[in-house]
Design a protein around this motif. Structure first.
Motif, PDB file in Angstrom:
ATOM      1  N   CYS A 116       0.822  -1.212   0.000  1.00 10.83           N
ATOM      2  CA  CYS A 116       0.000   0.000   0.000  1.00 10.83           C
ATOM      3  C   CYS A 116       0.858   1.265   0.000  1.00 10.83           C
ATOM      4  CB  CYS A 116      -0.925   0.021   1.210  1.00 10.83           C
ATOM      5  SG  CYS A 116      -0.090   0.429   2.763  1.00 10.83           S
ATOM      6  N   GLY A 117       2.165   1.109   0.191  1.00 13.56           N
ATOM      7  CA  GLY A 117       3.054   2.262   0.270  1.00 13.56           C
ATOM      8  C   GLY A 117       3.484   2.561   1.697  1.00 13.56           C
ATOM      9  N   ASP A 120       1.826   0.276   9.023  1.00  9.43           N
ATOM     10  CA  ASP A 120       1.497   1.537   9.685  1.00  9.43           C
ATOM     11  C   ASP A 120       0.452   2.352   8.925  1.00  9.43           C
ATOM     12  OD1 ASP A 120       2.996   2.497   7.561  1.00  9.43           O
ATOM     13  OD2 ASP A 120       4.491   3.515   8.792  1.00  9.43           O
ATOM     14  N   THR A 121       0.042   1.874   7.752  1.00 12.51           N
ATOM     15  CA  THR A 121      -0.922   2.621   6.937  1.00 12.51           C
ATOM     16  C   THR A 121      -2.218   1.861   6.698  1.00 12.51           C
ATOM     17  OG1 THR A 121       0.941   3.641   5.791  1.00 12.51           O
ATOM     18  CG2 THR A 121      -1.202   3.892   4.771  1.00 12.51           C
ATOM     19  N   CYS A 122      -2.109   0.581   6.359  1.00 14.55           N
ATOM     20  CA  CYS A 122      -3.315  -0.196   6.049  1.00 14.55           C
ATOM     21  C   CYS A 122      -3.520  -1.298   7.100  1.00 14.55           C
ATOM     22  CB  CYS A 122      -3.216  -0.784   4.641  1.00 14.55           C
ATOM     23  SG  CYS A 122      -2.020  -2.136   4.484  1.00 14.55           S
ATOM     24  N   SER A 123      -4.418  -2.217   6.828  1.00 12.14           N
ATOM     25  CA  SER A 123      -4.741  -3.265   7.798  1.00 12.14           C
ATOM     26  C   SER A 123      -3.991  -4.576   7.544  1.00 12.14           C
ATOM     27  CB  SER A 123      -6.245  -3.534   7.786  1.00 12.14           C
ATOM     28  OG  SER A 123      -6.639  -4.008   6.504  1.00 12.14           O
ATOM     29  N   LEU A 124      -3.045  -4.581   6.602  1.00 14.92           N
ATOM     30  CA  LEU A 124      -2.317  -5.810   6.311  1.00 14.92           C
ATOM     31  C   LEU A 124      -1.364  -6.178   7.452  1.00 14.92           C
ATOM     32  CD1 LEU A 124      -1.506  -5.361   2.518  1.00 14.92           C
ATOM     33  CD2 LEU A 124      -3.288  -6.770   3.562  1.00 14.92           C
TER      34      LEU A 124
END
Length: 149
Positions: A117-118, A137-141
């Motif tokens: 996701c970056g 730290d950005t998505c739910s992965l």
């Protein structure tokens, strides 16, 4: 193996009526208040036997909570286990990654890996020895951390 690993999963913070972000002095204060309230010697003689048993059980639970949360090492381990449990409940593991495949960042002493996701997965050297799941730290992965050997 730590003592609390054999005990069924309990929320030791809720037993003390505390928030996980509470300071050690707040935890101690809550423990002391509850331990006096439920101490078997403090129970009235005219209380029904069942109520006395409930108070003794509560007293034992409060004592167990303090044995875990009142010690910096066991508290840290418990917090990591809670965090990992929360991650397991969040969603499936996206990938399995060997720690050695992650990039070492000398500035903040963490291992990191770019997420699709970056965002990035990052874990400190100390945490890497204790945790197996790391969230982006950005998505739910979530990735599962593996070690060679």
């Amino acid at each position: 193996m730590m003592a609390f690993e054999q005990i069924p999963k309990k929320n030791w913070y809720s037993i003390l009526g505390a928030d996980p972000s509470a300071s050690m002095s707040d935890l101690k204060q809550k423990y002391q208040k509850l331990i006096l309230l439920y101490h078997p010697d403090k129970q009235s003689a005219d209380v029904p036997a069942g109520t006395v048993e409930e108070c003794i059980q509560k007293f034992i639970e409060i004592d167990q909570a303090w044995k875990i949360l009142g010690n910096e090492e066991t508290k840290k381990e418990y917090d990591l286990q809670r965090q990992e449990g929360d991650l397991r409940n969040t969603g499936p593991v996206d990938a399995q990654v060997y720690l050695e495949e992650m990039c070492w960042n000398e500035d903040d002493h963490t291992f990191s890996l770019s997420c699709r996701c970056g965002g990035k997965y990052s874990v400190s050297k100390d945490e890497a020895e204790e945790v197996t799941l790391v969230s982006c730290d950005t998505c739910s992965l979530i990735i599962e951390l593996l070690h060679y050997g």
